[in-house]
Design a protein around this motif. Structure first.
Motif, PDB file in Angstrom:
ATOM      1  N   LEU A 295       1.187  -1.002   0.145  1.00  0.00           N
ATOM      2  CA  LEU A 295      -0.131  -0.231   0.081  1.00  0.00           C
ATOM      3  C   LEU A 295       0.800   1.518   0.189  1.00  0.00           C
ATOM      4  O   LEU A 295       0.686   2.392  -0.979  1.00  0.00           O
ATOM      5  N   PHE A 296       1.774   1.533   1.067  1.00  0.00           N
ATOM      6  CA  PHE A 296       2.525   2.606   1.054  1.00  0.00           C
ATOM      7  C   PHE A 296       3.712   2.599  -0.405  1.00  0.00           C
ATOM      8  O   PHE A 296       4.080   3.676  -0.151  1.00  0.00           O
ATOM      9  N   TRP A 297       4.019   1.651  -0.690  1.00  0.00           N
ATOM     10  CA  TRP A 297       4.425   1.401  -1.847  1.00  0.00           C
ATOM     11  C   TRP A 297       3.656   2.051  -3.689  1.00  0.00           C
ATOM     12  O   TRP A 297       4.872   2.756  -3.916  1.00  0.00           O
ATOM     13  N   ALA A 298       2.979   1.894  -3.115  1.00  0.00           N
ATOM     14  CA  ALA A 298       1.957   2.186  -4.365  1.00  0.00           C
ATOM     15  C   ALA A 298       1.748   3.920  -3.871  1.00  0.00           C
ATOM     16  O   ALA A 298       2.411   4.463  -5.060  1.00  0.00           O
ATOM     17  N   LEU A 299       1.908   4.389  -2.656  1.00  0.00           N
ATOM     18  CA  LEU A 299       2.027   6.143  -2.293  1.00  0.00           C
ATOM     19  C   LEU A 299       3.067   6.429  -2.464  1.00  0.00           C
ATOM     20  O   LEU A 299       2.541   7.626  -3.586  1.00  0.00           O
ATOM     21  N   ARG A 300       4.068   5.814  -2.112  1.00  0.00           N
ATOM     22  CA  ARG A 300       5.400   6.567  -2.481  1.00  0.00           C
ATOM     23  C   ARG A 300       5.424   6.973  -3.849  1.00  0.00           C
ATOM     24  O   ARG A 300       5.664   7.637  -4.851  1.00  0.00           O
ATOM     25  N   SER A 301       5.127   6.145  -4.780  1.00  0.00           N
ATOM     26  CA  SER A 301       4.891   5.974  -6.237  1.00  0.00           C
ATOM     27  C   SER A 301       3.664   6.850  -6.953  1.00  0.00           C
ATOM     28  O   SER A 301       4.098   7.973  -7.715  1.00  0.00           O
ATOM     29  N   GLY A 302       2.924   7.406  -6.332  1.00  0.00           N
ATOM     30  CA  GLY A 302       2.253   8.373  -6.464  1.00  0.00           C
ATOM     31  C   GLY A 302       2.307  10.063  -6.114  1.00  0.00           C
ATOM     32  O   GLY A 302       1.958  10.940  -6.406  1.00  0.00           O
ATOM     33  N   LEU A 303       2.752   9.516  -5.229  1.00  0.00           N
ATOM     34  CA  LEU A 303       3.263  11.046  -4.326  1.00  0.00           C
ATOM     35  C   LEU A 303       4.886  12.201  -4.672  1.00  0.00           C
ATOM     36  O   LEU A 303       4.798  12.629  -5.807  1.00  0.00           O
ATOM     37  N   ILE A 304       5.787  10.775  -5.303  1.00  0.00           N
ATOM     38  CA  ILE A 304       6.852  11.224  -6.209  1.00  0.00           C
ATOM     39  C   ILE A 304       6.107  11.753  -7.959  1.00  0.00           C
ATOM     40  O   ILE A 304       6.683  12.649  -8.768  1.00  0.00           O
ATOM     41  N   SER A 305       5.202  10.523  -8.466  1.00  0.00           N
ATOM     42  CA  SER A 305       4.860  11.261  -9.608  1.00  0.00           C
ATOM     43  C   SER A 305       4.202  12.006 -10.054  1.00  0.00           C
ATOM     44  O   SER A 305       4.303  12.996 -11.340  1.00  0.00           O
ATOM     45  N   GLY A 306       3.372  12.509  -8.768  1.00  0.00           N
ATOM     46  CA  GLY A 306       2.484  14.038  -9.071  1.00  0.00           C
ATOM     47  C   GLY A 306       0.735  13.089  -8.951  1.00  0.00           C
ATOM     48  O   GLY A 306       0.374  14.150  -9.562  1.00  0.00           O
ATOM     49  N   SER A 307       1.077  12.464  -9.494  1.00  0.00           N
ATOM     50  CA  SER A 307      -0.394  11.806  -9.773  1.00  0.00           C
ATOM     51  C   SER A 307      -1.513  11.667  -8.668  1.00  0.00           C
ATOM     52  O   SER A 307      -2.138  11.566  -8.530  1.00  0.00           O
ATOM     53  N   ILE A 308      -0.770  11.984  -6.951  1.00  0.00           N
ATOM     54  CA  ILE A 308      -1.605  12.352  -5.783  1.00  0.00           C
ATOM     55  C   ILE A 308      -0.971  13.956  -6.023  1.00  0.00           C
ATOM     56  O   ILE A 308       0.336  14.134  -5.443  1.00  0.00           O
ATOM     57  N   GLU A 309      -2.513  14.935  -6.062  1.00  0.00           N
ATOM     58  CA  GLU A 309      -2.438  15.762  -6.247  1.00  0.00           C
ATOM     59  C   GLU A 309      -2.104  16.671  -5.141  1.00  0.00           C
ATOM     60  O   GLU A 309      -2.381  16.473  -4.140  1.00  0.00           O
ATOM     61  N   ARG A 310      -0.685  17.892  -5.509  1.00  0.00           N
ATOM     62  CA  ARG A 310      -0.619  18.362  -4.043  1.00  0.00           C
ATOM     63  C   ARG A 310      -1.814  19.222  -3.447  1.00  0.00           C
ATOM     64  O   ARG A 310      -3.229  19.358  -4.799  1.00  0.00           O
ATOM     65  N   GLY A 311      -2.012  19.872  -2.557  1.00  0.00           N
ATOM     66  CA  GLY A 311      -2.802  19.443  -1.266  1.00  0.00           C
ATOM     67  C   GLY A 311      -4.500  18.325  -0.757  1.00  0.00           C
ATOM     68  O   GLY A 311      -5.109  18.725  -0.267  1.00  0.00           O
ATOM     69  N   THR A 312      -4.129  17.469  -1.757  1.00  0.00           N
ATOM     70  CA  THR A 312      -4.743  15.881  -0.844  1.00  0.00           C
ATOM     71  C   THR A 312      -4.793  15.625   0.296  1.00  0.00           C
ATOM     72  O   THR A 312      -3.560  15.973   0.729  1.00  0.00           O
TER      73      THR A 312
END
Ligand SMILES: Cc1ncc(COP(=O)(O)O)c(C=O)c1O
Length: 316
Positions: free
Chosen positions: A280-297
């Protein structure tokens, strides 16, 4: 189970990767509960055990490091129910710490071939399963309540729905404080489907995002779990799967991933297991680094427990 806030901490995660991405991550710490009630397991088991006749035997399936069998043994002991764990392909070997705990809690262990296991452990009921279980277990004069692998039945789904109510009762999801997403690891998809059903149209949780821990890297975003989840909570925009983070399959790891788990623990103080919450956190890390999880989320990640399974890693 009543739908009140349950006091399970939802902590703001102190993680440099999230800070750098400008994303607020809360972690629901179901891993901190006592062993018999830890993680998502208690929710999936509760309705399975609650209304059983006093002479009933509760039977379920799992591998030698199964969180599900471990939890079933402890919850059944607590609720004074006789439990049986049908174990996949491990006959003649010395007990893993997981199975030793289960046996110490009173679970009767029965070892079966991988072939039989594959045939009888799934949620789709095999017509011959009841008789096969009676035969394997050697109990014919008591009612058997058979739970498929991972607690993936209607009772498990109802229990996971209660978990949604508990989350919605948490102060971090108060008025004007909506969560953009609720993230969790996905094995059978039962917890995810129950959460989606339990949240319903409540706008305080905008989407449920599941990270599958099984399956190869899917092509074109399709994952085999999607179908069984759709069957239980419909096709809608309230959930999606974030695929491609299983590292090649159930319990698979890489040196980089294992180093990540250690660094994460060192930095945040939150220990992850390698099979579920780590992915789960491996996926979150990827989304945070790539920016697919947007700033302000603003999101909530579920720590669904499973730390007992780390002993499987040490055994490798
Ligand atoms: C620790 C942990 N997290 C998440 C899951 C996934 O739950 P589900 O099978 O309901 O998708 C499991 C499996 O039950 C688990 O053991």
């Amino acid at each position: 189970m009543s739908a009140v806030a349950d006091g399970v901490p939802c902590e703001l995660l102190n993680w440099s990767v999230a800070r750098a991405a400008g994303v607020e991550i809360f972690v629901r710490r179901d891993d901190l509960l006592p062993a018999w009630g830890q993680g998502n397991k208690f929710y999936k088991l509760y309705y399975n055990l609650q209304a059983l006749p006093s002479d009933a035997v509760c039977v379920s399936f799992g591998g030698p490091y199964s969180n599900h069998l471990h939890a079933l043994a402890l919850v059944a002991q607590k609720m004074c129910v006789h439990s049986v764990g049908i174990v996949r392909g491990y006959a003649g070997k010395s007990l893993t710490p997981t199975l030793a705990d289960a046996q110490a809690a009173g679970m009767q262990l029965v070892f079966v071939s991988r072939r039989d296991y594959a045939r009888y452990s799934a949620p789709q009921v095999d017509a011959g399963r009841h008789a096969w279980c009676q035969d394997k277990i050697g109990i014919r004069d008591r009612p058997l309540h058979i739970i498929p692998e991972g607690g993936a039945n209607a009772e498990g789904l109802c229990g996971a729905q209660v978990l949604a109510e508990r989350i919605l009762a948490q102060p971090i999801v108060g008025p004007g404080r909506a969560l953009h997403a609720l993230w969790l690891a996905v094995g059978t998809g039962t917890t995810l489907a129950g959460l989606v059903n339990g949240i319903g149209g409540d706008a305080r949780v905008q989407q449920v995002v599941g990270v599958p821990v099984i399956g190869p890297h899917p092509e074109q975003g399709y994952h085999p779990l999607s179908e069984s989840i759709k069957d239980r909570c419909g096709i809608n925009s309230r959930w999606r799967l974030e695929t491609g983070f299983s590292l090649g399959g159930y319990a698979k790891t890489t040196p980089e991933y294992l180093a990540f788990l250690q660094d994460f623990y060192r930095e945040t103080g939150v220990q992850l297991d390698h099979v579920y919450t780590g992915k789960l956190f491996w996926a979150l890390r990827s989304g945070l680094i790539s920016g697919s999880i947007e700033r302000g989320t603003r999101l909530l990640a579920m720590h669904t427990g499973g730390l007992q399974g780390l002993r499987g890693l040490q055994g490798q």
